[in-house]
Design a protein around this motif. Structure first.
Motif, short mmCIF file in Angstrom:
data_model
loop_
_atom_site.label_atom_id
_atom_site.label_comp_id
_atom_site.label_asym_id
_atom_site.label_seq_id
_atom_site.Cartn_x
_atom_site.Cartn_y
_atom_site.Cartn_z
N ARG A 32 0.83 -1.21 0.00
CA ARG A 32 0.00 0.00 0.00
C ARG A 32 0.87 1.26 0.00
O ARG A 32 0.59 2.22 -0.70
N GLU A 33 1.95 1.24 0.77
CA GLU A 33 2.87 2.38 0.80
C GLU A 33 3.49 2.62 -0.57
O GLU A 33 3.48 3.73 -1.09
N LEU A 34 4.07 1.58 -1.14
CA LEU A 34 4.78 1.72 -2.42
C LEU A 34 3.84 2.08 -3.56
O LEU A 34 4.19 2.89 -4.42
N SER A 35 2.68 1.49 -3.57
CA SER A 35 1.74 1.75 -4.65
C SER A 35 1.16 3.16 -4.57
O SER A 35 0.82 3.75 -5.59
N GLY A 36 1.10 3.70 -3.36
CA GLY A 36 0.50 5.02 -3.19
C GLY A 36 1.42 6.19 -3.45
O GLY A 36 0.99 7.25 -3.87
N VAL A 37 2.73 6.03 -3.23
CA VAL A 37 3.63 7.18 -3.31
C VAL A 37 4.64 7.13 -4.45
O VAL A 37 5.26 8.13 -4.74
N THR A 38 4.78 6.01 -5.11
CA THR A 38 5.81 5.93 -6.13
C THR A 38 5.37 6.46 -7.48
O THR A 38 6.18 6.62 -8.38
N GLY A 39 4.09 6.71 -7.64
CA GLY A 39 3.61 7.24 -8.90
C GLY A 39 3.50 6.20 -10.00
O GLY A 39 3.36 6.55 -11.16
N VAL A 40 3.55 4.92 -9.67
CA VAL A 40 3.38 3.89 -10.69
C VAL A 40 1.90 3.81 -11.06
O VAL A 40 1.03 4.00 -10.22
N PRO A 41 1.60 3.56 -12.34
CA PRO A 41 0.20 3.57 -12.78
C PRO A 41 -0.64 2.39 -12.27
O PRO A 41 -1.85 2.48 -12.22
N THR A 42 0.01 1.29 -11.90
CA THR A 42 -0.71 0.14 -11.38
C THR A 42 -0.10 -0.27 -10.05
O THR A 42 1.09 -0.07 -9.82
N PRO A 43 -0.90 -0.86 -9.16
CA PRO A 43 -0.37 -1.22 -7.84
C PRO A 43 0.55 -2.43 -7.87
O PRO A 43 0.46 -3.28 -8.76
N PHE A 44 1.44 -2.48 -6.89
CA PHE A 44 2.27 -3.67 -6.69
C PHE A 44 1.40 -4.79 -6.12
O PHE A 44 0.39 -4.54 -5.46
N VAL A 45 1.84 -6.02 -6.37
CA VAL A 45 1.15 -7.21 -5.86
C VAL A 45 2.20 -8.09 -5.19
O VAL A 45 3.31 -8.26 -5.72
N VAL A 46 1.87 -8.64 -4.02
CA VAL A 46 2.79 -9.54 -3.33
C VAL A 46 2.78 -10.89 -4.05
O VAL A 46 1.76 -11.56 -4.12
N ALA A 47 3.92 -11.27 -4.61
CA ALA A 47 4.06 -12.56 -5.29
C ALA A 47 4.59 -13.63 -4.34
O ALA A 47 4.36 -14.82 -4.55
N TYR A 48 5.33 -13.19 -3.30
CA TYR A 48 5.93 -14.14 -2.36
C TYR A 48 6.24 -13.39 -1.08
O TYR A 48 6.63 -12.22 -1.10
N GLU A 49 6.05 -14.06 0.03
CA GLU A 49 6.48 -13.52 1.32
C GLU A 49 6.84 -14.67 2.24
O GLU A 49 6.27 -15.75 2.16
N GLU A 50 7.86 -14.43 3.06
CA GLU A 50 8.27 -15.44 4.04
C GLU A 50 8.82 -14.72 5.27
O GLU A 50 9.54 -13.74 5.16
N TYR A 51 8.46 -15.24 6.43
CA TYR A 51 8.89 -14.67 7.70
C TYR A 51 10.25 -15.24 8.09
O TYR A 51 10.50 -16.44 7.95
N PHE A 52 11.14 -14.36 8.54
CA PHE A 52 12.49 -14.76 8.98
C PHE A 52 12.76 -14.20 10.37
O PHE A 52 12.34 -13.09 10.70
N ALA A 53 13.50 -14.96 11.15
CA ALA A 53 13.91 -14.49 12.47
C ALA A 53 14.84 -13.30 12.35
O ALA A 53 14.87 -12.44 13.22
N ASP A 54 15.61 -13.23 11.25
CA ASP A 54 16.51 -12.10 11.00
C ASP A 54 16.35 -11.68 9.53
O ASP A 54 17.06 -12.16 8.66
N CYS A 55 15.38 -10.79 9.28
CA CYS A 55 15.11 -10.39 7.90
C CYS A 55 16.24 -9.54 7.33
O CYS A 55 16.42 -9.50 6.11
#
Length: 77
Positions: A32-55
């Motif tokens: 939501r942050e990136l899609s709202g302020v970067t001025g890109v014409p279409t929003p970003f979509v999460v393709a992958y996410e994974e939780y890490f103890a040390d990101c």
């Protein structure tokens, strides 16, 4: 050391490119942050996410491997 997520984002306005990053919040919040302020014409979509103890370490490792493989587009990003 910070617990958090590594994410991969895609955007239909940027075919063939992905954004890889980290966040200590939910990746959907980061989208939501990136899609709202970067001025890109279409929003970003999460393709992958994974939780890490040390990101921080996970992101450094991932970006290093992409750079060493010649795949990373921008060293400053």
């Amino acid at each position: 050391m910070s617990c958090g997520f590594i994410y991969v984002l895609v955007n239909s306005s940027m075919p063939g490119l992905v954004k890889i990053g980290k966040t200590t919040r939910r990746p959907s919040d980061r989208v939501r942050e990136l899609s709202g302020v970067t001025g890109v014409p279409t929003p970003f979509v999460v393709a992958y996410e994974e939780y890490f103890a040390d990101c921080d370490e996970a992101e450094t490792y991932l970006h290093s491997n992409l750079s060493n493989s010649g795949i990373r587009v921008s060293e400053s990003r």
